[in-house]
Design an enzyme around this catalytic site. Structure first.
Site, PDB file in Angstrom:
ATOM      1  CB  SER A   1      -0.571   2.172   8.188  1.00  0.00           C
ATOM      2  OG  SER A   1      -0.016   1.103   7.503  1.00  0.00           O
TER       3      SER A   1
ATOM      4  CG  HIS B   1       4.901   1.354   8.363  1.00  0.00           C
ATOM      5  ND1 HIS B   1       4.528   0.477   9.334  1.00  0.00           N
ATOM      6  CD2 HIS B   1       3.832   1.512   7.574  1.00  0.00           C
ATOM      7  CE1 HIS B   1       3.282   0.113   9.139  1.00  0.00           C
ATOM      8  NE2 HIS B   1       2.836   0.724   8.074  1.00  0.00           N
TER       9      HIS B   1
ATOM     10  CG  HIS C   1       2.795  -4.354   5.734  1.00  0.00           C
ATOM     11  ND1 HIS C   1       3.540  -3.246   6.060  1.00  0.00           N
ATOM     12  CD2 HIS C   1       1.629  -4.251   6.425  1.00  0.00           C
ATOM     13  CE1 HIS C   1       2.842  -2.497   6.903  1.00  0.00           C
ATOM     14  NE2 HIS C   1       1.690  -3.079   7.151  1.00  0.00           N
TER      15      HIS C   1
ATOM     16  CE1 TYR D   1       2.414  -3.053   1.702  1.00  0.00           C
ATOM     17  CE2 TYR D   1       0.702  -4.054   3.054  1.00  0.00           C
ATOM     18  CZ  TYR D   1       1.562  -3.007   2.788  1.00  0.00           C
ATOM     19  OH  TYR D   1       1.563  -1.907   3.596  1.00  0.00           O
ATOM     20  CD  GLU D   2       6.772  -3.555   3.637  1.00  0.00           C
ATOM     21  OE1 GLU D   2       7.728  -2.763   3.593  1.00  0.00           O
ATOM     22  OE2 GLU D   2       6.339  -4.048   4.699  1.00  0.00           O
TER      23      GLU D   2
ATOM     24  CB  ALA E   1      -4.555   1.580   9.115  1.00  0.00           C
TER      25      ALA E   1
ATOM     26  CG  MET F   1      -3.697  -5.176   3.111  1.00  0.00           C
ATOM     27  SD  MET F   1      -2.962  -4.020   1.934  1.00  0.00           S
ATOM     28  CE  MET F   1      -4.447  -3.357   1.159  1.00  0.00           C
ATOM     29  CB  SER F   2      -0.775  -5.972   8.943  1.00  0.00           C
ATOM     30  OG  SER F   2      -1.697  -5.229   9.727  1.00  0.00           O
TER      31      SER F   2
ATOM     32  CG  ASN G   1     -10.514   2.860   4.456  1.00  0.00           C
ATOM     33  OD1 ASN G   1      -9.470   2.614   5.072  1.00  0.00           O
ATOM     34  ND2 ASN G   1     -11.106   1.975   3.688  1.00  0.00           N
TER      35      ASN G   1
ATOM     36  CG  HIS H   1      -1.168   4.789   1.960  1.00  0.00           C
ATOM     37  ND1 HIS H   1      -1.430   3.815   2.902  1.00  0.00           N
ATOM     38  CD2 HIS H   1       0.005   5.347   2.340  1.00  0.00           C
ATOM     39  CE1 HIS H   1      -0.452   3.784   3.807  1.00  0.00           C
ATOM     40  NE2 HIS H   1       0.433   4.718   3.491  1.00  0.00           N
TER      41      HIS H   1
HETATM   42  N1  HPA Z   1      -8.652  -2.513   2.978  1.00  0.00           N
HETATM   43  C1  HPA Z   1      -7.517  -3.165   3.281  1.00  0.00           C
HETATM   44  N2  HPA Z   1      -6.595  -2.666   4.078  1.00  0.00           N
HETATM   45  C2  HPA Z   1      -6.794  -1.445   4.602  1.00  0.00           C
HETATM   46  C3  HPA Z   1      -7.955  -0.707   4.319  1.00  0.00           C
HETATM   47  C4  HPA Z   1      -8.937  -1.263   3.460  1.00  0.00           C
HETATM   48  O1  HPA Z   1      -9.990  -0.679   3.167  1.00  0.00           O
HETATM   49  N3  HPA Z   1      -7.856   0.476   4.995  1.00  0.00           N
HETATM   50  C5  HPA Z   1      -6.668   0.429   5.668  1.00  0.00           C
HETATM   51  N4  HPA Z   1      -6.033  -0.734   5.439  1.00  0.00           N
END
Ligand code: HPA
Length: 274
Positions: free
Chosen positions: A30, A61, A83, A85-86, A113, A211-212, A235, A247
């Site tokens: 991402s 993406h 992903h 989750y998609e 990310a 998440m990947s 973050n 996001h």
């Molecule tokens: N949690 C899950 N996935 C993420 C995060 C997070 O804080 N930051 C970027 N992808």
């Protein structure tokens, strides 16, 4: 159609578009897709055109396979990933990695990310993945095993190649960054974690959460590829800072460090060809 035949159909389609024999594969996470512009002599193929590739939906993406060279190394870059989750089936999430393996890559660099959990991690850090924890609730290798791809019960005791970790650490030092290593933990998403969940993940030994990456890493080891991973810490994970997660923050931080991220990949990829 057998999954293996789908892979070979995609391979043949790509071979008809580019004669390049890639040795290294890269998955751009991402907000990190801009690296694809650094690939020299590139041919770009939109995922939609490749047989059995799904459409890409997440903002940030692109969804293109870029074939060319990086520092002389023939490289296949997946600019954008699928992903779980998609709503994609997990076989579709890992499908591009299987195609790259049949195109000839020997090693795979996975990027993402992630939220920082480890005490020493700060937004903007590029964490070298040392190991992972799969808490996505599924495994991409579930179901009938095709021995042409790999063994039924592949070893996962050294998913992230130690020599590649050293290569990335040396490259980090070269660009003036302190190398940070850590354990990446994958959840299915798409909601971010609660502070209580992050405390749990910290207790489990996670340094970063996302998440990947884990499905592709498992699949790549099944295929016998050497794997490397880099998490862009975008973050602090939920509850570690008081600020809510968004996001936007993820893509803003990725954007801020993309200069160093691209320098790092330019140094690392040619060394992964060996
Ligand atoms: N949690 C899950 N996935 C993420 C995060 C997070 O804080 N930051 C970027 N992808």
């Amino acid at each position: 159609m057998e999954p293996y035949d789908k892979i070979m159909e995609a391979v043949e389609f790509i071979r008809a578009k580019s004669l390049l024999q890639p040795r290294v594969g890269v998955v751009l996470g991402s907000g990190l897709g801009e690296f694809a512009a650094r690939v020299e002599g590139a041919a770009a193929i939109p995922y939609e055109e490749i047989p059995h590739f799904r459409k890409v939906s997440v903002a940030g993406h692109a969804g293109r396979l870029v074939l060319g060279t990086v520092g002389g190394a023939p490289t296949a870059v997946l600019q954008g990933r699928y992903h779980y989750y998609e709503g994609h089936a997990i076989e579709d999430v890992v499908f591009p990695v299987r195609v790259l393996a049949r195109l000839g890559i020997q090693s795979l660099l996975l990027t993402n990310a992630a939220g920082g959990i480890g005490r020493e991690l700060q937004p903007g850090d590029l964490m070298i993945i040392r190991d992972h924890i799969n808490l996505m609730g599924l495994n991409p290798l579930r179901g009938a095993n095709d021995e042409r791809l790999g063994p039924r019960f592949p070893d996962m005791s050294a998913v992230y190649d130690p020599a590649f970790q050293e290569v990335i650490a040396a490259a980090q030092a070269e660009i003036g960054r302190t190398p940070r290593h850590g354990v990446y933990l994958a959840l299915s998403g798409p909601s971010y974690e609660t502070p209580a969940e992050i405390r749990m993940l910290a207790a489990l030994g996670a340094d970063a959460v996302g998440m990947s990456t884990v499905p592709e890493a498992v699949c790549a080891r099944h295929l016998g590829l050497r794997v490397a991973g880099i998490s862009c810490v975008t973050n602090l994970a939920a509850g570690i800072s008081k600020a809510p997660l968004s996001h936007n923050e993820v893509t803003e931080t990725a954007d801020r460090v993309k200069g160093d991220f691209m320098k790092l990949l330019t140094l690392v990829i040619p060394k992964m060809e060996k």
